[in-house]
Design a protein around this motif. Structure first.
Motif, PDB file in Angstrom:
ATOM      1  N   TYR A 187       0.894  -1.336   0.081  1.00 47.27           N
ATOM      2  CA  TYR A 187      -0.022   0.098   0.134  1.00 47.27           C
ATOM      3  C   TYR A 187       0.714   1.212   0.154  1.00 47.27           C
ATOM      4  O   TYR A 187       2.076   1.167   0.385  1.00 47.27           O
ATOM      5  N   PRO A 188       0.330   2.235  -0.314  1.00 46.00           N
ATOM      6  CA  PRO A 188       1.139   3.686  -0.476  1.00 46.00           C
ATOM      7  C   PRO A 188       1.063   4.176   0.878  1.00 46.00           C
ATOM      8  O   PRO A 188       0.216   4.373   1.447  1.00 46.00           O
ATOM      9  N   MET A 189       2.414   4.632   1.277  1.00 46.04           N
ATOM     10  CA  MET A 189       2.523   5.478   2.705  1.00 46.04           C
ATOM     11  C   MET A 189       2.081   6.710   2.252  1.00 46.04           C
ATOM     12  O   MET A 189       2.679   7.290   1.342  1.00 46.04           O
ATOM     13  N   THR A 190       1.385   7.147   2.930  1.00 46.07           N
ATOM     14  CA  THR A 190       0.959   8.704   3.014  1.00 46.07           C
ATOM     15  C   THR A 190       0.598   9.213   4.267  1.00 46.07           C
ATOM     16  O   THR A 190       0.330   8.551   5.266  1.00 46.07           O
ATOM     17  N   THR A 191       1.024  10.513   4.248  1.00 45.94           N
ATOM     18  CA  THR A 191       0.579  11.388   5.403  1.00 45.94           C
ATOM     19  C   THR A 191      -0.566  12.309   5.434  1.00 45.94           C
ATOM     20  O   THR A 191      -1.264  12.813   6.542  1.00 45.94           O
ATOM     21  N   TYR A 192      -1.334  12.188   4.243  1.00 46.85           N
ATOM     22  CA  TYR A 192      -2.678  12.952   4.153  1.00 46.85           C
ATOM     23  C   TYR A 192      -3.680  12.376   4.776  1.00 46.85           C
ATOM     24  O   TYR A 192      -3.806  11.071   4.961  1.00 46.85           O
ATOM     25  N   LEU A 233       1.703 -12.225  -7.676  1.00 45.71           N
ATOM     26  CA  LEU A 233       1.343 -10.682  -7.621  1.00 45.71           C
ATOM     27  C   LEU A 233       0.015 -10.254  -8.175  1.00 45.71           C
ATOM     28  O   LEU A 233      -0.413 -10.731  -9.139  1.00 45.71           O
ATOM     29  N   ASP A 234      -0.792  -9.963  -7.184  1.00 42.94           N
ATOM     30  CA  ASP A 234      -2.197  -9.750  -7.638  1.00 42.94           C
ATOM     31  C   ASP A 234      -2.383  -8.121  -7.934  1.00 42.94           C
ATOM     32  O   ASP A 234      -2.188  -7.350  -7.358  1.00 42.94           O
ATOM     33  N   LEU A 235      -2.772  -7.767  -9.312  1.00 42.33           N
ATOM     34  CA  LEU A 235      -3.027  -6.771  -9.691  1.00 42.33           C
ATOM     35  C   LEU A 235      -4.217  -5.811  -9.990  1.00 42.33           C
ATOM     36  O   LEU A 235      -4.591  -4.977 -10.662  1.00 42.33           O
ATOM     37  N   THR A 236      -5.174  -6.592  -9.190  1.00 44.07           N
ATOM     38  CA  THR A 236      -6.527  -5.984  -9.511  1.00 44.07           C
ATOM     39  C   THR A 236      -6.731  -4.922  -9.330  1.00 44.07           C
ATOM     40  O   THR A 236      -7.701  -4.171  -9.853  1.00 44.07           O
ATOM     41  N   GLY A 237      -6.422  -4.218  -8.231  1.00 42.10           N
ATOM     42  CA  GLY A 237      -6.827  -2.731  -7.828  1.00 42.10           C
ATOM     43  C   GLY A 237      -5.754  -1.971  -7.318  1.00 42.10           C
ATOM     44  O   GLY A 237      -4.563  -2.348  -7.731  1.00 42.10           O
ATOM     45  N   GLY A 238      -5.834  -1.145  -6.343  1.00 41.73           N
ATOM     46  CA  GLY A 238      -4.898  -0.565  -5.529  1.00 41.73           C
ATOM     47  C   GLY A 238      -4.484   0.694  -6.449  1.00 41.73           C
ATOM     48  O   GLY A 238      -5.096   1.369  -7.121  1.00 41.73           O
ATOM     49  N   VAL A 239      -3.174   1.231  -6.167  1.00 41.38           N
ATOM     50  CA  VAL A 239      -2.511   2.346  -6.777  1.00 41.38           C
ATOM     51  C   VAL A 239      -1.679   1.920  -7.899  1.00 41.38           C
ATOM     52  O   VAL A 239      -1.114   1.094  -8.029  1.00 41.38           O
ATOM     53  N   ARG A 240      -2.138   2.729  -9.107  1.00 42.30           N
ATOM     54  CA  ARG A 240      -1.786   2.471 -10.491  1.00 42.30           C
ATOM     55  C   ARG A 240       0.017   2.537 -10.341  1.00 42.30           C
ATOM     56  O   ARG A 240       0.639   1.521 -10.966  1.00 42.30           O
ATOM     57  N   ALA A 241       0.770   3.413  -9.642  1.00 47.16           N
ATOM     58  CA  ALA A 241       2.279   3.241  -9.539  1.00 47.16           C
ATOM     59  C   ALA A 241       2.688   2.020  -9.281  1.00 47.16           C
ATOM     60  O   ALA A 241       3.393   1.384  -9.634  1.00 47.16           O
ATOM     61  N   ILE A 242       1.923   1.300  -8.234  1.00 49.31           N
ATOM     62  CA  ILE A 242       2.521   0.035  -7.535  1.00 49.31           C
ATOM     63  C   ILE A 242       2.225  -0.909  -8.555  1.00 49.31           C
ATOM     64  O   ILE A 242       2.944  -1.823  -8.616  1.00 49.31           O
ATOM     65  N   THR A 243       1.026  -0.888  -9.265  1.00 52.26           N
ATOM     66  CA  THR A 243       0.782  -1.917 -10.339  1.00 52.26           C
ATOM     67  C   THR A 243       1.984  -1.883 -11.342  1.00 52.26           C
ATOM     68  O   THR A 243       2.317  -2.948 -11.764  1.00 52.26           O
ATOM     69  N   VAL A 244       2.169  -0.645 -11.917  1.00 53.47           N
ATOM     70  CA  VAL A 244       3.319  -0.607 -12.839  1.00 53.47           C
ATOM     71  C   VAL A 244       4.667  -1.198 -12.571  1.00 53.47           C
ATOM     72  O   VAL A 244       5.275  -1.946 -12.931  1.00 53.47           O
ATOM     73  N   LEU A 245       5.128  -1.002 -10.987  1.00 55.46           N
ATOM     74  CA  LEU A 245       6.335  -1.468 -10.739  1.00 55.46           C
ATOM     75  C   LEU A 245       6.243  -3.112 -10.463  1.00 55.46           C
ATOM     76  O   LEU A 245       7.311  -3.719 -10.769  1.00 55.46           O
ATOM     77  N   MET A 246       5.148  -3.664  -9.889  1.00 57.84           N
ATOM     78  CA  MET A 246       4.988  -5.004  -9.915  1.00 57.84           C
ATOM     79  C   MET A 246       5.139  -5.549 -11.354  1.00 57.84           C
ATOM     80  O   MET A 246       5.766  -6.873 -11.242  1.00 57.84           O
TER      81      MET A 246
END
Length: 232
Positions: A36-41, A104-117
């Motif tokens: 998951y993306p680490m975020t401080t927002y 590696l499951d690419l169903t959802g999540g953040v697009r940048a992580i999908t690309v890296l995977m």
């Protein structure tokens, strides 16, 4: 049975991870990694924390029923691309080196992580066994094999896999005749492809594994679109 490490591109939705746990029949000893993306927002951070909490609660419930799935959290700080790549790649390599089958499951999540995977699966195919995802059109789960580099560097492996994909069911002797190479060479190639989990064999008749039959267009074009000299 070899235990699995399933990397889920979680994002802010627990549904994806919970669906994978059920669809892949994860069991005791399997490893579920929430990427998951680490975020401080404020709002995004709360959504991320709530997602992880819901997944943990579900796994705790499964544990009371005898399914002790190991959970690991992998926060990716996408503001630093170099660190993100290193963190994800090292985690995948660690799981593979521990003797686990890596999904590696690419169903959802953040697009940048999908690309890296996806890039890791392409550049380091020996570290990833399968890519899985759920089709947005029909909600069917798809399993995509990561083609080992050993196949793409070996004309015989590509040619055997192509013939099996084209014919559907084919005997070893017919492959020998069509390719004009020895039975021992075909035997070695078939053994490798079976060990990679791509082929089934019954009564010396070969076929693609059922879960890969929808991918026949890839396999039937291996020789055509792979750049290497034909070696017999």
């Amino acid at each position: 049975m070899t235990k699995r490490a399933v990397f889920i591109n979680t994002g802010f939705d627990p549904t994806i991870a919970l669906d994978a746990v059920a669809a892949l029949s994860l069991s005791t000893g399997d490893l579920l990694i929430l990427v998951y993306p680490m975020t401080t927002y404020g709002h995004s951070k709360i959504r991320s924390e709530n997602t992880i909490t819901q997944i943990k609660a579900h796994l705790d419930l499964l544990k009371t029923r005898g399914r002790n799935i190991i959970l690991k959290e992998l926060g990716i700080g996408l503001t630093d691309l170099k660190t993100s790549i290193a963190t994800l790649l090292d985690s995948i390599a660690e799981a593979k080196n521990a003797g686990l089958r890596v999904y590696l499951d690419l169903t959802g999540g953040v697009r940048a992580i999908t690309v890296l995977m996806t890039l890791i699966a392409a550049w380091f195919p020996h570290l990833v066994d399968e890519i899985t995802l759920v089709s947005e059109v029909n909600q069917m789960r798809i399993s995509l094999p990561v083609i080992p580099s050993a196949i793409l560097n070996d004309w015989t492996l590509c040619a055997v896999l192509e013939i099996v994909a084209l014919r559907g069911n084919v005997k070893r002797k017919d492959i020998c005749r069509d390719l004009g190479i020895s039975e021992s060479s075909i035997s070695r190639a078939v053994t490798k492809l079976k060990n990679m989990g791509l082929l089934d064999e019954e009564l010396r008749t070969l076929s693609l594994k059922d879960k890969f039959k929808d991918l026949e267009p890839f396999f039937t074009r291996l020789v055509k679109y792979t750049n290497f000299q034909k070696m017999k």
